[in-house]
Design an enzyme around this catalytic site. Structure first.
Site, PDB file in Angstrom:
ATOM      1  N   CYS A 181       0.860  -1.183   0.000  1.00  0.00           N
ATOM      2  CA  CYS A 181       0.000   0.000   0.000  1.00  0.00           C
ATOM      3  C   CYS A 181       0.896   1.233   0.000  1.00  0.00           C
ATOM      4  CB  CYS A 181      -0.861  -0.025   1.261  1.00  0.00           C
ATOM      5  SG  CYS A 181      -1.854   1.458   1.500  1.00  0.00           S
ATOM      6  N   CYS A 205      -1.061   3.613  -6.432  1.00  0.00           N
ATOM      7  CA  CYS A 205      -2.011   3.079  -5.437  1.00  0.00           C
ATOM      8  C   CYS A 205      -2.279   1.653  -5.883  1.00  0.00           C
ATOM      9  CB  CYS A 205      -3.309   3.876  -5.434  1.00  0.00           C
ATOM     10  SG  CYS A 205      -4.633   3.080  -4.488  1.00  0.00           S
TER      11      CYS A 205
END
Ligand code: DGL
Length: 254
Positions: free
Chosen positions: A73, A178
């Site tokens: 992440c 992302c």
């Protein structure tokens, strides 16, 4: 040799793109995955909240005897505190070492608002590639919409809105900063037809596996892959199974 699993964390299903890359590239490595779908999206939270949640996910994985943690992440990778990578096992953040197509002059960095606010990707890449013009494109609501399995039309319109607002129509390449975004290539292709997008999941896996290789701690025997989410199993579970086959997906608390 070390047959213990590799832990992978994310705010939800996005980190599965990193887990899938690991699984495809190094199938002997087993995975413990934790996705904090209950508190997703992290990308619209404060830096302190993200840093605290990151610590909880790290503790969850350490309690499951992992030999390494991959932060699957970007939002967590670049919002945690400086000492986050310290501890009993190596903690590897998302790789920023990616390359762009030959001749690219303008590149869009697509990420959550909280990642863009750190300028981590922009600062690193503008220094490494001084001849490329980078545009930061925060994509409000996109990760949450993916997590909640919203309709494709809605997700595409959110991507289109971000591209328009940040004047990214002329880019030669895009960077999915992302881990949720490689799950929706159709939305980016619709907003920016013919623009190639770079997914950093493979470079991240290489960076992690390199550490294990140097320490002679690659696995020789495959174990069970385990997937945990803090909520929304009805959304996460079919996706996990489509990527990894018939594995067990469990709901957990942190
Ligand atoms: N998958 C995460 C990332 O790479 C963020 C998603 C979220 O906003 O929670 O940044």
């Amino acid at each position: 040799m070390d047959n213990r699993p590799i832990g992978i964390m994310d705010s939800g299903v996005g980190g599965l793109t990193v887990a899938k890359a690991l699984h495809d590239m190094y199938p002997k490595e087993s995975i413990v995955f934790i996705g904090d779908s209950k508190r997703n999206p992290y990308g619209e939270r404060t830096r302190d909240e993200i840093a605290d949640f990151g610590e909880e996910l790290k503790a969850f994985l350490l309690a499951r005897d992992v030999k390494m943690i991959i932060v699957g992440c970007n939002t967590i990778s670049f919002n945690v505190r400086d000492n986050f990578t310290e501890g009993p096992v190596p903690v590897v953040k998302m790789s920023l070492d990616i390359s762009f197509p030959e001749g690219a002059e303008e590149v869009g960095i697509f990420a959550t608002p909280a990642s863009i606010a750190t300028h981590a990707h922009y600062n690193y890449l503008s220094k490494k590639y001084p001849d490329i013009h980078f545009i930061e494109v925060p994509c409000d609501g996109v990760a949450a919409a993916i997590e909640q399995k919203k309709e494709e039309n809605l997700i595409s319109s959110l991507v289109r809105k971000a591209v328009k607002e940040y004047h990214a129509f002329g880019i030669d390449a895009g960077y999915w900063a992302c881990t949720h975004y490689p799950l929706i290539p159709y939305a980016f292709a619709e907003a920016l037809p013919h623009v190639p997008f770079i997914d950093p999941s493979r470079p991240t896996v290489e960076k992690a596996v390199d550490i294990l290789r140097k320490q002679d701690r690659l696995a020789e025997q495959t174990g069970r892959n385990r997937f945990y989410f803090t909520d929304c199993l009805e959304n996460a579970s079919p996706l996990v199974k489509s990527l990894f086959g018939p594995v067990v997906v469990e709901k957990t608390v942190l």
